[in-house]
Design an enzyme around this catalytic site. Structure first.
Site, PDB file in Angstrom:
ATOM      1  N   ASP A 187      -9.839 -10.824   9.476  1.00 29.01           N
ATOM      2  CA  ASP A 187      -9.277  -9.476   9.389  1.00 29.01           C
ATOM      3  C   ASP A 187     -10.248  -8.325   9.655  1.00 29.01           C
ATOM      4  OD1 ASP A 187      -6.940  -7.909   8.872  1.00 29.01           O
ATOM      5  OD2 ASP A 187      -7.773  -7.366   6.934  1.00 29.01           O
ATOM      6  N   ARG A 238       0.824  -1.200   0.000  1.00 27.47           N
ATOM      7  CA  ARG A 238       0.000   0.000   0.000  1.00 27.47           C
ATOM      8  C   ARG A 238       0.865   1.260   0.000  1.00 27.47           C
ATOM      9  NH1 ARG A 238      -2.273   1.111   4.156  1.00 27.47           N
ATOM     10  NH2 ARG A 238      -1.329  -0.400   5.593  1.00 27.47           N
ATOM     11  N   ARG A 254       1.482 -12.422  -1.123  1.00 27.51           N
ATOM     12  CA  ARG A 254       0.149 -12.614  -0.550  1.00 27.51           C
ATOM     13  C   ARG A 254      -0.663 -13.639  -1.331  1.00 27.51           C
ATOM     14  NH1 ARG A 254      -1.700  -9.468   4.122  1.00 27.51           N
ATOM     15  NH2 ARG A 254      -0.143  -7.820   4.395  1.00 27.51           N
ATOM     16  N   HIS A 295     -10.777  -3.972  13.131  1.00 28.45           N
ATOM     17  CA  HIS A 295      -9.678  -4.642  12.441  1.00 28.45           C
ATOM     18  C   HIS A 295      -9.242  -5.805  13.331  1.00 28.45           C
ATOM     19  CE1 HIS A 295      -5.344  -4.563  10.715  1.00 28.45           C
ATOM     20  NE2 HIS A 295      -6.135  -5.294   9.957  1.00 28.45           N
ATOM     21  N   LYS A 320      -2.116 -12.839  15.108  1.00 23.94           N
ATOM     22  CA  LYS A 320      -3.571 -12.702  15.003  1.00 23.94           C
ATOM     23  C   LYS A 320      -4.180 -13.784  14.111  1.00 23.94           C
ATOM     24  CE  LYS A 320      -5.254  -9.648  12.270  1.00 23.94           C
ATOM     25  NZ  LYS A 320      -5.782  -8.487  11.549  1.00 23.94           N
ATOM     26  N   THR A 321      -3.601 -13.967  12.922  1.00 27.03           N
ATOM     27  CA  THR A 321      -4.140 -14.959  11.985  1.00 27.03           C
ATOM     28  C   THR A 321      -3.950 -16.370  12.524  1.00 27.03           C
ATOM     29  OG1 THR A 321      -3.713 -13.507  10.097  1.00 27.03           O
ATOM     30  CG2 THR A 321      -4.002 -15.843   9.634  1.00 27.03           C
ATOM     31  N   SER A 339       0.816  -6.678  12.666  1.00 28.89           N
ATOM     32  CA  SER A 339       1.584  -7.692  11.945  1.00 28.89           C
ATOM     33  C   SER A 339       2.631  -8.329  12.859  1.00 28.89           C
ATOM     34  CB  SER A 339       2.269  -7.037  10.734  1.00 28.89           C
ATOM     35  OG  SER A 339       3.030  -7.976  10.024  1.00 28.89           O
ATOM     36  N   LYS A 353      -8.438  -2.434   1.401  1.00 32.73           N
ATOM     37  CA  LYS A 353      -8.322  -1.548   2.550  1.00 32.73           C
ATOM     38  C   LYS A 353      -9.057  -0.229   2.334  1.00 32.73           C
ATOM     39  CE  LYS A 353      -6.116  -4.245   5.309  1.00 32.73           C
ATOM     40  NZ  LYS A 353      -6.870  -4.839   6.442  1.00 32.73           N
TER      41      LYS A 353
END
Length: 679
Positions: free
Chosen positions: A372, A171, A437, A335, A357-358, A353, A316
């Site tokens: 997410d 991004r 990704r 988020h 979390k994932t 990051s 996003k």
């Protein structure tokens, strides 16, 4: 031919079909029925079967419900033409449905292709051409488009579509702009710490015209009509107009895919993205600082992308829109990851990051609601998206089996490197970028809950990877502490994560997603506190980082221990534990958790080794780490200094938010400030 003893040749037995000769002298093979085609084009036309109409016959509702197929497609094209209309010329492009590579009727018969006649104010070259619309194509059709027309698109050994995002592999937050007007000036978060960089209405329209003109100049554009938010009462209709099959497939995966019936009754979108990322913005345009610009106009419900092909900008960008629209409906946008136990207990996972979390929200013993983006309404929680956007760097089947198995036909792989012959992907290769990704539909995860909704959360888990090694592995938070740490959004970067980082570096991201929020962080925090209080949710701070010392001397907390902690939170057993309060941060720490060494629960505990010199101490500590023994701080003074250092970083970061008053007589703000470190 073979000869017998008399010299007469005899034909050998043959498996070939017998050839029959008719009176007219024409031979044919009678081994099968002939195809019903006279030309090769007719044969190809038999290969594809037209989709049957899917409008329900009973109780049909909506604009398109009683229309013929021709009329329905004509109105769809009218809607798309209106989306692509030039604001200065007052007209939309002439649209034809289908691929320009296919056989097209002459212009005289264009009505067969549902050509939309729009009166033109002035004649230009663009008004004389037809733009072909590739509308809500299937993954298979988008694969064909990408392979044929987009250089750098390949099918990998597992069936995923590998593609490149061009010069931008991430991004561009410094090139993202939001239109400031009388409404947004008061509603949005501007100034220090805010991700919102202003632009005026005129500049947005200049960039919009540039994007629309570029898209209209193409022979074809891809159009996706899809949804955001699995809560049917609060879903948003979005339209994405793009120039690449890669972008269309990406959004097909990431947004919620409408059923054929929903698509037929889609109507006018609530929000539209114009992705002209292959075309740069004009650097001489006011507010432009590079050839890239991502522009959001909330009043017009439009987003324009110029100068970047990175697909994550669309994902996003829409998340930012939901952060604006949902709070207006008293719905909290988050988020976070989200999962649900078999008894219906829901947990939210917040984390930047590298915090896990994932990994922690993906649990084979629980249903995945999403990884997410979520909403928390009066109805419970709902996933905003229809897919997952997972990091692939160093991906392995052993570490992330669900993500590994999800990379198959239909998945988009961004910027990965693969063997030119076998097409096997090397996930450790960073030649293109470290930010590789995979984008895939959420149903590719075996234990995904479809539809992606759940009841009100019981637990709100804030994840931090503390590289300073002073935060405990788990702490139970009061409501005010939950708000304080939610607004802070802390984690730490370690050497190797970014260029130039040599020692642990604290990083703060408000609401664990500052780059995407639109309102002031305290507004989201107040909504979170209200919902937690109303529905009896408990807040937790979980450190997935270091223990027994900071990065380089301590040991990272083992994932199995963290999972045991998370399991204890889910089961409710951690609520029954005995707690003691820490100094400085005032956190409540359990004295014991089943399956977790009690010594790591209290980071201030020390083992003094004064008789070792530094080299011997390093060897000794390294040996213990190798044997799997959990370390504690060897120097109590160093621990206290590091603790105070981190507390100071928290306090300095929070000064950005102290002047914002929330609650009656600013009471809530005072409670939040009091919940921070005290030293």
């Amino acid at each position: 031919m073979a000869a017998n003893g008399n010299g007469v040749s005899t034909a050998p037995k043959s498996p070939l079909a017998r050839i029959l000769t008719h009176k007219n002298g024409i031979c044919h093979d009678d081994s099968g029925k002939p195809v019903k085609a006279q030309t090769i084009d007719e044969l190809h036309s038999l290969q594809k079967k037209r989709s049957a109409p899917t409008t329900p016959l009973d109780g049909a509702q909506g604009t398109f419900a009683t229309m013929s197929e021709d009329e329905r497609q004509r109105q769809q094209l009218q809607s798309i033409s209106a989306s692509l209309a030039s604001l200065t010329r007052g007209t939309g492009p002439k649209l034809v449905r289908g691929d320009p590579a296919g056989k097209v009727q002459p212009v005289a018969h264009v009505s067969h292709h549902h050509h939309v006649e729009v009166p033109t104010i002035s004649v230009s070259d663009s008004s004389l051409k037809f733009t072909h619309v590739l509308y809500n194509l299937s993954p298979a059709e988008l694969y064909e488009q990408a392979i044929m027309y987009e250089k750098g698109s390949f099918i990998t050994a597992t069936g995923a579509l590998a593609t490149l995002s061009g010069a931008k592999t991430g991004r561009a937050p410094r090139d993202k702009r939001v239109v400031i007007d009388d409404t947004t000036q008061d509603e949005l978060w501007w100034g220090k710490g805010s991700p919102n960089i202003e632009m005026d209405e005129h500049t947005f329209l200049v960039n919009r015209e540039r994007a629309v003109d570029y898209l209209n100049s193409l022979d074809k554009v891809f159009v996706n009509d899809q949804f955001l938010n699995w809560d049917p009462k609060n879903r948003i209709k979005v339209r994405i107009v793009s120039a690449r099959a890669y972008h269309s497939l990406f959004m097909h995966n990431m947004c919620i895919r409408p059923t054929p019936e929903e698509l037929e009754n889609f109507g006018t979108p609530d929000f539209t993205i114009y992705n002209a990322g292959q075309f740069p913005c004009n650097r001489y345009t006011h507010y432009m600082t590079s050839s890239t610009s991502i522009d959001l106009n909330l009043a017009r419900s439009e987003m324009v992308i110029l100068g970047t092909q990175y697909a994550g900008e669309m994902k996003k960008g829409l998340f930012g829109v939901m952060h604006y629209l949902m709070p207006k409906r008293q719905i909290l946008s988050l988020h976070s990851g989200c999962n649900m136990g078999k008894d219906g207990d829901v947990a939210l996972f917040f984390g930047l990051s590298g915090t896990g979390k994932t990994t922690l929200s993906t649990d084979h013993n629980r249903y995945l609601i999403g990884d997410d983006e979520h909403c928390w309404s009066d109805n419970g929680v709902s996933n905003i998206e229809g897919g997952c956007y997972a990091k692939c760097i160093d991906l392995s089947r052993e570490k992330e089996p669900d993500i590994w198995n999800a990379i198959k036909f239909g998945t988009v792989l961004e910027n990965v490197v693969f063997d030119e012959h076998t097409r096997e992907v090397d996930y450790s290769d960073k030649s293109v970028t470290e930010n590789t990704r995979a984008a895939y539909p959420i149903e590719y995860i075996p234990n995904a809950k479809i539809p992606c909704v759940g009841p009100h959360p019981k637990n709100v888990i804030l994840l931090a990877c503390d590289a300073f090694g002073v935060l405990p592995p788990v702490s139970k938070l009061s409501l005010a502490q939950t708000m304080y740490h939610f607004i802070s959004g802390y984690t730490a970067l370690v050497a190797g994560t970014e260029d130039g980082i040599k020692e642990p570096t604290a990083t703060f991201s408000a609401c664990f997603g500052a780059a995407f929020i639109m309102l002031h962080p305290t507004k989201y925090a107040a909504m979170l506190a209200e919902k937690m209080q109303k529905h009896g949710a408990t807040g937790w701070l979980v450190n997935t980082g270091w223990s027994g010392g900071s990065y380089g001397s301590g040991n990272r907390i083992k994932l199995p221990y963290t999972r045991k902690i998370i399991d204890a939170i889910h089961s409710g057993s951690l609520l029954k534990a005995t707690y003691r309060r820490t100094e400085v941060f005032g956190l409540e720490i359990p004295t014991e958790i089943e399956g977790v060494p009690s010594e790591i629960l209290h980071p201030e505990n020390t083992v003094s080794c004064p008789f070792f010199n530094h080299m011997l101490l390093g060897f000794y500590l390294g040996s213990l780490m190798y044997m799997g023994i959990v370390l504690q701080w060897a120097d109590k003074k160093a621990y206290k200094e590091t603790l105070l250092k981190l507390a100071g970083l928290f306090k300095n970061n929070f000064e950005t938010f102290t002047n914002y008053k929330i609650g009656k007589d600013n009471k809530l703000t005072e409670e939040i400030l009091a919940a921070g470190p005290n030293f």
